[in-house]
Scaffold this motif. Structure first.
Motif, PDB file in Angstrom:
ATOM      1  N   LYS A  54       0.955  -1.234  -0.065  1.00 18.85           N
ATOM      2  CA  LYS A  54      -0.045  -0.037   0.111  1.00 18.85           C
ATOM      3  C   LYS A  54       1.025   1.198  -0.177  1.00 18.85           C
ATOM      4  CE  LYS A  54      -3.663  -2.615   2.037  1.00 18.85           C
ATOM      5  NZ  LYS A  54      -3.881  -3.584   3.000  1.00 18.85           N
ATOM      6  N   ARG A  55       0.642   1.964  -0.848  1.00 14.90           N
ATOM      7  CA  ARG A  55       1.448   3.387  -1.234  1.00 14.90           C
ATOM      8  C   ARG A  55       0.995   4.605  -0.896  1.00 14.90           C
ATOM      9  NH1 ARG A  55       5.949   1.078  -2.943  1.00 14.90           N
ATOM     10  NH2 ARG A  55       6.219  -0.484  -4.622  1.00 14.90           N
ATOM     11  N   ASN A  56       1.563   5.581  -0.777  1.00 14.98           N
ATOM     12  CA  ASN A  56       1.066   6.990  -0.553  1.00 14.98           C
ATOM     13  C   ASN A  56       0.027   7.247   0.472  1.00 14.98           C
ATOM     14  OD1 ASN A  56       2.255   7.936  -2.981  1.00 14.98           O
ATOM     15  ND2 ASN A  56       0.853   6.898  -4.024  1.00 14.98           N
ATOM     16  N   LEU A  57       0.626   6.428   1.718  1.00 17.22           N
ATOM     17  CA  LEU A  57      -0.188   6.440   2.867  1.00 17.22           C
ATOM     18  C   LEU A  57       0.304   7.728   3.812  1.00 17.22           C
ATOM     19  CD1 LEU A  57      -0.005   2.842   3.978  1.00 17.22           C
ATOM     20  CD2 LEU A  57      -1.846   3.821   2.782  1.00 17.22           C
ATOM     21  N   SER A  58      -0.963   8.338   4.369  1.00 20.39           N
ATOM     22  CA  SER A  58      -0.481   9.236   5.221  1.00 20.39           C
ATOM     23  C   SER A  58       0.278   8.707   6.793  1.00 20.39           C
ATOM     24  CB  SER A  58      -1.748  10.065   5.856  1.00 20.39           C
ATOM     25  OG  SER A  58      -2.590   9.057   6.755  1.00 20.39           O
ATOM     26  N   GLY A  59       0.761   9.664   7.600  1.00 19.56           N
ATOM     27  CA  GLY A  59       1.339   8.660   8.749  1.00 19.56           C
ATOM     28  C   GLY A  59       0.227   8.179   9.627  1.00 19.56           C
ATOM     29  N   ALA A  60      -0.975   8.652   9.554  1.00 23.36           N
ATOM     30  CA  ALA A  60      -2.054   8.225  10.516  1.00 23.36           C
ATOM     31  C   ALA A  60      -2.383   6.544  10.003  1.00 23.36           C
ATOM     32  CB  ALA A  60      -3.332   9.010  10.500  1.00 23.36           C
ATOM     33  N   ASP A  61      -2.744   6.708   8.592  1.00 23.81           N
ATOM     34  CA  ASP A  61      -2.934   5.294   7.976  1.00 23.81           C
ATOM     35  C   ASP A  61      -1.615   4.526   8.010  1.00 23.81           C
ATOM     36  OD1 ASP A  61      -5.491   6.318   6.833  1.00 23.81           O
ATOM     37  OD2 ASP A  61      -4.724   6.803   4.978  1.00 23.81           O
ATOM     38  N   ARG A  62      -0.542   4.823   7.855  1.00 23.68           N
ATOM     39  CA  ARG A  62       0.571   3.872   8.194  1.00 23.68           C
ATOM     40  C   ARG A  62       0.679   3.311   9.427  1.00 23.68           C
ATOM     41  NH1 ARG A  62       4.755   4.839  11.261  1.00 23.68           N
ATOM     42  NH2 ARG A  62       6.836   4.057  11.248  1.00 23.68           N
ATOM     43  N   SER A  63       0.573   4.382  10.533  1.00 31.31           N
ATOM     44  CA  SER A  63       0.323   3.625  11.781  1.00 31.31           C
ATOM     45  C   SER A  63      -0.832   2.698  12.161  1.00 31.31           C
ATOM     46  CB  SER A  63       0.117   4.761  12.857  1.00 31.31           C
ATOM     47  OG  SER A  63       1.275   5.665  12.632  1.00 31.31           O
ATOM     48  N   ALA A  64      -1.935   3.044  11.573  1.00 33.09           N
ATOM     49  CA  ALA A  64      -3.181   1.988  11.732  1.00 33.09           C
ATOM     50  C   ALA A  64      -2.855   0.547  10.951  1.00 33.09           C
ATOM     51  CB  ALA A  64      -4.355   2.637  10.993  1.00 33.09           C
ATOM     52  N   LEU A  65      -2.059   0.766   9.977  1.00 31.67           N
ATOM     53  CA  LEU A  65      -1.849  -0.645   9.428  1.00 31.67           C
ATOM     54  C   LEU A  65      -0.804  -1.458  10.178  1.00 31.67           C
ATOM     55  CD1 LEU A  65      -1.668   0.114   5.245  1.00 31.67           C
ATOM     56  CD2 LEU A  65      -3.220  -1.402   6.465  1.00 31.67           C
ATOM     57  N   VAL A  76       5.738  -3.965   7.169  1.00 34.17           N
ATOM     58  CA  VAL A  76       6.865  -3.239   6.994  1.00 34.17           C
ATOM     59  C   VAL A  76       6.610  -2.087   6.478  1.00 34.17           C
ATOM     60  CG1 VAL A  76       9.053  -3.103   6.168  1.00 34.17           C
ATOM     61  CG2 VAL A  76       8.318  -5.411   6.653  1.00 34.17           C
ATOM     62  N   ALA A  77       6.931  -0.986   7.162  1.00 28.72           N
ATOM     63  CA  ALA A  77       6.737   0.508   6.585  1.00 28.72           C
ATOM     64  C   ALA A  77       8.008   1.175   6.262  1.00 28.72           C
ATOM     65  CB  ALA A  77       6.025   1.203   7.621  1.00 28.72           C
ATOM     66  N   ALA A  78       8.030   2.066   5.163  1.00 32.28           N
ATOM     67  CA  ALA A  78       9.169   2.892   4.780  1.00 32.28           C
ATOM     68  C   ALA A  78       8.366   4.228   4.225  1.00 32.28           C
ATOM     69  CB  ALA A  78      10.084   2.243   3.832  1.00 32.28           C
ATOM     70  N   GLY A  79       9.239   5.265   4.722  1.00 32.16           N
ATOM     71  CA  GLY A  79       8.856   6.693   4.097  1.00 32.16           C
ATOM     72  C   GLY A  79       9.084   6.443   2.661  1.00 32.16           C
ATOM     73  N   GLU A  80       8.412   7.605   1.991  1.00 34.70           N
ATOM     74  CA  GLU A  80       8.688   8.013   0.578  1.00 34.70           C
ATOM     75  C   GLU A  80       9.124   9.312   0.412  1.00 34.70           C
ATOM     76  OE1 GLU A  80       4.508   7.453  -1.232  1.00 34.70           O
ATOM     77  OE2 GLU A  80       4.424   5.660  -0.475  1.00 34.70           O
ATOM     78  N   GLY A  81       9.782   9.988   1.295  1.00 34.62           N
ATOM     79  CA  GLY A  81      10.496  11.371   1.160  1.00 34.62           C
ATOM     80  C   GLY A  81       9.594  12.429   0.976  1.00 34.62           C
ATOM     81  N   ASP A  82       8.223  12.229   0.998  1.00 34.78           N
ATOM     82  CA  ASP A  82       7.353  13.283   0.793  1.00 34.78           C
ATOM     83  C   ASP A  82       6.428  13.478   1.642  1.00 34.78           C
ATOM     84  OD1 ASP A  82       6.004  11.148   0.004  1.00 34.78           O
ATOM     85  OD2 ASP A  82       5.563  11.994  -1.993  1.00 34.78           O
ATOM     86  N   GLY A  83       6.677  12.796   2.880  1.00 32.12           N
ATOM     87  CA  GLY A  83       5.633  12.789   4.120  1.00 32.12           C
ATOM     88  C   GLY A  83       4.665  11.525   3.802  1.00 32.12           C
ATOM     89  N   GLN A  84       4.543  11.085   2.744  1.00 31.37           N
ATOM     90  CA  GLN A  84       3.896   9.662   2.543  1.00 31.37           C
ATOM     91  C   GLN A  84       4.705   8.369   2.844  1.00 31.37           C
ATOM     92  OE1 GLN A  84       0.460  10.005   1.271  1.00 31.37           O
ATOM     93  NE2 GLN A  84       1.181  12.158   1.985  1.00 31.37           N
ATOM     94  N   HIS A  85       4.099   7.386   3.051  1.00 36.61           N
ATOM     95  CA  HIS A  85       4.611   6.209   3.517  1.00 36.61           C
ATOM     96  C   HIS A  85       3.915   5.110   2.589  1.00 36.61           C
ATOM     97  CE1 HIS A  85       5.809   7.952   7.037  1.00 36.61           C
ATOM     98  NE2 HIS A  85       4.546   8.766   7.028  1.00 36.61           N
ATOM     99  N   THR A  86       4.919   3.931   2.432  1.00 35.12           N
ATOM    100  CA  THR A  86       4.306   2.613   1.863  1.00 35.12           C
ATOM    101  C   THR A  86       4.599   1.357   3.089  1.00 35.12           C
ATOM    102  OG1 THR A  86       5.537   3.118  -0.252  1.00 35.12           O
ATOM    103  CG2 THR A  86       5.395   0.959   0.278  1.00 35.12           C
ATOM    104  N   VAL A  87       3.580   0.677   2.947  1.00 36.55           N
ATOM    105  CA  VAL A  87       3.477  -0.203   3.933  1.00 36.55           C
ATOM    106  C   VAL A  87       3.180  -1.776   3.138  1.00 36.55           C
ATOM    107  CG1 VAL A  87       2.101  -1.465   5.842  1.00 36.55           C
ATOM    108  CG2 VAL A  87       2.491   0.958   5.913  1.00 36.55           C
ATOM    109  N   TYR A  88       4.357  -2.606   3.615  1.00 39.00           N
ATOM    110  CA  TYR A  88       4.181  -3.978   2.871  1.00 39.00           C
ATOM    111  C   TYR A  88       3.455  -5.192   3.815  1.00 39.00           C
ATOM    112  CZ  TYR A  88       7.083  -2.523  -1.028  1.00 39.00           C
ATOM    113  OH  TYR A  88       7.811  -2.026  -2.194  1.00 39.00           O
ATOM    114  N   GLU A  89       2.785  -5.825   3.439  1.00 37.60           N
ATOM    115  CA  GLU A  89       2.317  -7.024   4.333  1.00 37.60           C
ATOM    116  C   GLU A  89       2.850  -8.460   3.610  1.00 37.60           C
ATOM    117  OE1 GLU A  89      -1.999  -5.000   5.843  1.00 37.60           O
ATOM    118  OE2 GLU A  89      -1.946  -5.411   3.658  1.00 37.60           O
ATOM    119  N   LEU A  90       3.653  -9.031   4.310  1.00 38.70           N
ATOM    120  CA  LEU A  90       4.455  -9.955   4.122  1.00 38.70           C
ATOM    121  C   LEU A  90       3.938 -11.254   4.909  1.00 38.70           C
ATOM    122  CD1 LEU A  90       7.726  -8.625   3.895  1.00 38.70           C
ATOM    123  CD2 LEU A  90       6.315  -8.590   2.295  1.00 38.70           C
ATOM    124  N   TYR A  91       3.689 -12.476   4.247  1.00 33.55           N
ATOM    125  CA  TYR A  91       3.247 -13.559   4.589  1.00 33.55           C
ATOM    126  C   TYR A  91       4.193 -14.698   4.734  1.00 33.55           C
ATOM    127  CZ  TYR A  91       0.353 -17.700   5.642  1.00 33.55           C
ATOM    128  OH  TYR A  91      -0.149 -18.692   6.216  1.00 33.55           O
TER     129      TYR A  91
END
Length: 152
Positions: A54-65, A76-91
């Motif tokens: 999931k890409r282009n997430l706000s900080g609140a959406d990142r924290s919720a995920l 797993v969460a990583a920043g995108e350098g513009d205040g947005q975040h990416t979260v990977y859900e790995l199985y």
């Protein structure tokens, strides 16, 4: 017509030269858009059968995920350098390669059993190990020395 041909070609060449000199000057004065400072964190491989990004997430959406990471998953969460975040859900337990995981991030190892996630450097040496369901579910991570992640 043959005698006038070189004059026409010379005039055309001068015109092209003048326009190619002027073009870079106009282009150089443009301000690049703000989004050029951003980057896209990439984790490979990703198996779409049970894993998502999931890409282009706000900080609140990142924290919720991260806080609501599904049982049996590593989130797993990583920043995108513009205040947005990416979260990977790995199985799956496949070792993953990371690129553009820059600076601070976080993860939640909500896997079953005693699954331990290993964060590895460029030579695949383990830099940090995070047990499943640690006391602090969401754990901060410095991605700078990490090149690989082995979920379990």
């Amino acid at each position: 017509m043959r005698r006038g041909g070189p004059a026409v070609i010379a005039a055309f060449t001068i015109l092209l030269s003048a326009s190619s000199i002027a073009a870079p000057t106009a282009q150089a004065t443009r301000t690049p858009p703000a989004e050029t400072a951003a980057w896209t964190p990439v984790l490979t491989p990703l198996d779409p059968r049970r894993e998502t990004v999931k890409r282009n997430l706000s900080g609140a959406d990142r924290s919720a995920l991260l806080n609501d990471c599904w049982p049996g998953y590593l989130c797993v969460a990583a920043g995108e350098g513009d205040g947005q975040h990416t979260v990977y859900e790995l199985y799956y337990c496949t070792e993953r390669s990371l690129s553009n995981f820059i600076d601070a991030g976080a993860l939640n190892n909500n896997q079953a059993g005693n699954a331990v996630t290993h964060l590895k450097d460029q030579q695949r040496r383990i830099k940090r190990s995070i047990a499943a369901n640690e006391r602090e579910r969401v754990v901060g991570v410095d991605w700078r020395p990490i090149w690989y992640i082995d979920p379990c």
